[in-house]
Design an enzyme around this catalytic site. Structure first.
Site, short mmCIF file in Angstrom:
data_model
loop_
_atom_site.label_atom_id
_atom_site.label_comp_id
_atom_site.label_asym_id
_atom_site.label_seq_id
_atom_site.Cartn_x
_atom_site.Cartn_y
_atom_site.Cartn_z
N GLU A 440 0.83 -1.22 0.00
CA GLU A 440 0.00 0.00 0.00
C GLU A 440 0.86 1.26 0.00
OE1 GLU A 440 -2.76 -0.49 -0.76
OE2 GLU A 440 -3.12 -2.52 -0.07
C1 LIG Z 1 2.87 -9.78 0.55
C2 LIG Z 1 2.57 -8.70 -0.43
C3 LIG Z 1 1.25 -8.41 -0.74
C4 LIG Z 1 0.95 -7.43 -1.69
N1 LIG Z 1 -0.35 -7.21 -2.08
C5 LIG Z 1 -0.61 -6.44 -3.16
C6 LIG Z 1 -1.91 -6.37 -3.74
O1 LIG Z 1 -2.86 -6.97 -3.23
N2 LIG Z 1 -2.09 -5.64 -4.86
C7 LIG Z 1 -1.06 -4.96 -5.46
O2 LIG Z 1 -1.27 -4.34 -6.49
N3 LIG Z 1 0.19 -4.99 -4.94
C8 LIG Z 1 0.44 -5.71 -3.82
N4 LIG Z 1 1.71 -5.76 -3.30
C9 LIG Z 1 2.75 -4.99 -3.92
C10 LIG Z 1 3.23 -3.81 -3.06
O3 LIG Z 1 2.24 -2.84 -2.96
C11 LIG Z 1 4.53 -3.27 -3.68
O4 LIG Z 1 5.53 -4.27 -3.51
C12 LIG Z 1 4.97 -1.98 -3.04
O5 LIG Z 1 4.08 -0.94 -3.39
C13 LIG Z 1 6.38 -1.56 -3.45
O6 LIG Z 1 6.57 -1.66 -4.84
P1 LIG Z 1 7.84 -2.46 -5.41
O7 LIG Z 1 7.89 -3.76 -4.73
O8 LIG Z 1 7.76 -2.45 -6.88
O9 LIG Z 1 9.08 -1.61 -4.94
P2 LIG Z 1 9.77 -0.41 -5.75
O10 LIG Z 1 8.73 0.51 -6.23
O11 LIG Z 1 10.71 -0.96 -6.72
O12 LIG Z 1 10.58 0.30 -4.58
C14 LIG Z 1 11.84 -0.19 -4.10
C15 LIG Z 1 12.37 0.79 -3.05
O13 LIG Z 1 12.59 2.06 -3.66
C16 LIG Z 1 11.91 3.07 -2.95
N5 LIG Z 1 11.46 4.09 -3.88
C17 LIG Z 1 10.82 3.91 -5.07
N6 LIG Z 1 10.58 5.09 -5.64
C18 LIG Z 1 11.03 6.03 -4.80
C19 LIG Z 1 11.07 7.45 -4.83
N7 LIG Z 1 10.55 8.15 -5.84
N8 LIG Z 1 11.64 8.10 -3.80
C20 LIG Z 1 12.13 7.42 -2.75
N9 LIG Z 1 12.12 6.09 -2.68
C21 LIG Z 1 11.58 5.41 -3.67
C22 LIG Z 1 10.75 2.36 -2.26
O14 LIG Z 1 10.31 3.07 -1.11
C23 LIG Z 1 11.39 1.03 -1.90
O15 LIG Z 1 12.09 1.15 -0.70
C24 LIG Z 1 2.01 -6.71 -2.30
C25 LIG Z 1 3.34 -6.99 -1.96
C26 LIG Z 1 3.63 -7.98 -1.07
C27 LIG Z 1 5.07 -8.30 -0.79
#
Ligand SMILES: Cc1cc2nc3c(=O)[nH]c(=O)nc-3n(C[C@H](O)[C@H](O)[C@H](O)COP(=O)(O)OP(=O)(O)OC[C@H]3O[C@@H](n4cnc5c(N)ncnc54)[C@H](O)[C@@H]3O)c2cc1C
Length: 597
Positions: A440
């Site tokens: 989220e």
């Molecule tokens: C168990 C689990 C359940 C989930 N359930 C759902 C679901 O039901 N539906 C759904 O759609 N998704 C779901 N997710 C996905 C989750 O919402 C995302 O993993 C999360 O939003 C982070 O995205 P990412 O993994 O692509 O990380 P990334 O976006 O790649 O981020 C990696 C790191 O970079 C940082 N970062 C990225 N951009 C910036 C910026 N501009 N400035 C500073 N820092 C930044 C982030 O804070 C993070 O620390 C789930 C994930 C898990 C693990």
């Protein structure tokens, strides 16, 4: 795993005494039936369900996990039966509006029930947990046919909802998403792409699963302005509402993961699946905000839930576990040693858990109430509440989950080596809590939303809306007896405003200043918000003690916990402030290649 015992006294204190819910709901046409007695009776029933049905499945669910096969996903033993009971008892429809077949109870009551269920078993709550957001999204943005076809069964809980945003290459930056939606002659769309990490994307609890999916139309502009929103049901729905053929959406696998192991986290393949556009084309992200705001508050509850559960276990353990003597002489003279709760450091940990738990509860319930005012208040009140929610939701999501994780971790520490051992269940709480700071929107993303969009983006207006409430409270309680809380709060509020101005100014010269300050600013803001709620609780408790009204020991504990919060947790703001003021230079000066040196 600590057996869950719902903290009904504290829930009632926050709902009825602190936030005077009945009085509020009498002023909101549509919620007049929400009396303290009725809400209390519902919550007591919810507590029984959480304690007796969900809590016993928490540890076994973690051990067993979910199982994937081509036929679908099987949830751990007892999960589907518990869900059946949840539906039969009418819980899914509790706070849905009567217009869509719900029971029309305030969101606050739904949030309390989620706290109870989620503390007892967070993994289980993940299955019904996203349906509410799906209902709200369809209710707000769907057309009449969509509402007719999908809402009744979702509201009843016969079907569940999902939120399909994330793809393998993008989670935070949804502007990059690639899932395609191609228009068909019959007005539907063919949805093609792969979504990952979809919670409850596939399971064996409900007849149908309604996916709310972000995808791009063929002519869509690049980035976030080219994203549209679709309903994609697992089984197509016929005109009479009955289930039709299987849609081309399948769960390809489920993730093996650190925590919430009993919650199925699914890779979902959409192979030309039939979808239906919700809301205007290319405005999907705006429509999705309805879902995301609901889900963000839903995730804030997770911080509270894990803090509460860990505290419950740690408190029992600290009263029973014997180790060494109190520094001021034996307290358990007949025993070979004193219980560890006599030691100042153990008390530091317990009180940190208690302060974050009870403070987090007040914060989240307050926010839930604002959601109710948004829905049923007159135009002016609704707008003011909406502004408060805009500012406070990212703080609640990020701060309450960060501090909830800290509290969960302290639970392990209080158990000593036993905290690391699976059978006690304390390490599971830490593993389960860890995801709350990621999904989220990560803590970093919430912090950028707070500082960039909400504070700087509104020219400070949203912040001033909340600090006006702090001013009002401080002015009404400026006597010497409350000064230890009220005067300190006022000083922090002034500093918060000054700090916000300063960051705003430096960000105008260099945008990296905002990025560098964001997480510390969010934490600073969270501590001040909690100070506001702790000050309110302490002042109220003092009045109750003075009037000898009810359970004096309960109120004394509130004042003492508030004092602990003000003396030992609130000063953490100083280090956040200093880190903010140190500027972006110390983060940005190092060239990327030097990180490896
Ligand atoms: C168990 C689990 C359940 C989930 N359930 C759902 C679901 O039901 N539906 C759904 O759609 N998704 C779901 N997710 C996905 C989750 O919402 C995302 O993993 C999360 O939003 C982070 O995205 P990412 O993994 O692509 O990380 P990334 O976006 O790649 O981020 C990696 C790191 O970079 C940082 N970062 C990225 N951009 C910036 C910026 N501009 N400035 C500073 N820092 C930044 C982030 O804070 C993070 O620390 C789930 C994930 C898990 C693990």
């Amino acid at each position: 795993m600590p057996a869950y015992k719902a903290p009904l006294r504290d829930i009632s204190f926050v709902m009825n005494e602190l936030l005077e819910s009945e009085k509020l709901y009498q002023t909101l046409p549509g919620y007049e039936d929400a009396t303290a007695d009725l809400m209390g009776a519902i919550i007591e029933e919810g507590a029984k369900f959480a304690e007796n049905v969900l809590s016993p499945l928490n540890q076994s669910g973690d051990e067993e996990g979910c199982h994937w096969s081509e036929a679908g996903v099987t949830t751990p033993k007892g999960f589907a039966e518990a869900y059946q009971q949840y539906v039969e008892n009418g819980w899914p429809s509790l706070s849905a509006s009567t217009a869509v077949g719900g029971q029309g109870m305030p969101n606050l009551v739904g949030i309390v029930i989620n706290e109870l269920a989620g503390t007892a078993n967070w993994s289980w709550l993940m299955y019904p947990g996203l349906s509410h957001g799906a209902v709200k999204t369809i209710e707000e943005h769907g057309d009449d046919e969509q509402k007719r076809k999908y809402l009744t069964r979702l509201v009843e809980g016969g079907w569940t909802g999902t939120m399909c945003l994330t793809e393998a290459h993008c989670g935070s930056d949804l502007g990059l998403l690639r899932t395609k939606a191609e228009p068909r002659a019959d007005g539907s769309y063919a949805i093609t792409g792969t979504k990952i990490f979809i919670s409850a994307g596939e399971h064996d609890m409900a007849e149908n699963i309604v996916h709310i999916v972000l995808a791009r139309l063929p002519d869509a502009p690049q980035g976030t302005k080219g994203i549209s929103l679709f309903i994609v049901p697992k089984f197509k729905v016929k005109d009479d509402g009955s289930l039709g053929e299987r849609n081309a959406v399948n769960c390809a696998s489920i993730e093996k993961k650190m925590g919430i192991k009993a919650s199925a986290t699914c890779v979902m393949n959409f192979d030309g699946a039939t979808g239906y556009l919700i809301g205007p084309p290319n405005r999907g992200l705006n429509c999705m905000f309805t879902f995301m705001n609901t889900a963000r508050i839903g995730t804030a509850i997770q911080g509270l839930a894990h803090a509460q559960l860990s505290y419950t276990g740690a408190l029992t353990y600290a009263r029973e576990r014997l180790a060494m003597r109190s520094l001021t002489g034996p307290k358990n003279e007949k025993g070979p040693a004193d219980p560890i709760i006599v030691h100042p450091d153990v008390r530091r940990m317990l009180l940190t858990q208690k302060a974050f738990t009870e403070g987090g509860r007040a914060f989240i319930y307050f926010l839930a109430q604002q959601g109710d005012v948004v829905e049923y208040g007159d135009k002016e009140r609704s707008k003011a509440a909406d502004d408060l929610m805009a500012l406070l939701t990212p703080i609640a999501k990020a701060f309450v989950t960060e501090t909830g994780f800290e509290a969960a971790n302290l639970g392990v520490q209080i158990y000593g080596g036993h905290g690391f051992i699976r059978e006690w269940g304390m390490e599971q709480i830490v593993r389960d809590a860890r995801i709350s700071m990621l999904y989220e929107g990560t803590t970093g993303i919430q912090a950028l939303d707070l500082l960039g969009r909400k504070v700087i983006g509104s020219g400070g207006k949203l912040l001033l809306g909340f600090t006006a409430l702090i001013d009002e409270f401080c002015a009404a309680n400026d006597g010497p007896e409350d000064a230890e809380f009220v005067r300190v709060l006022k000083a922090y509020k002034d500093e918060w405003l000054a700090l916000s101005m300063k960051i705003g100014e430096s960000a105008m010269k260099n945008p990296d200043e905002a990025g560098a300050a964001a997480v510390d600013y969010m934490m600073y803001s969270g501590y001040v918000c909690l100070a506001y709620f702790w000050a309110r609780m302490a002042v109220l408790a003092r009045h109750k003690i003075a009037e000898a009204d009810g359970d004096v020991a309960f109120y004394e504990a509130k004042v003492m916990t508030a004092r602990f919060y003000f003396d030992r947790l609130l000063p953490r703001t100083l280090s956040h402030k200093n880190m903010i003021l140190s500027g972006a230079g110390n983060l940005m000066q190092m060239p990327v290649e030097m990180f490896a040196l």
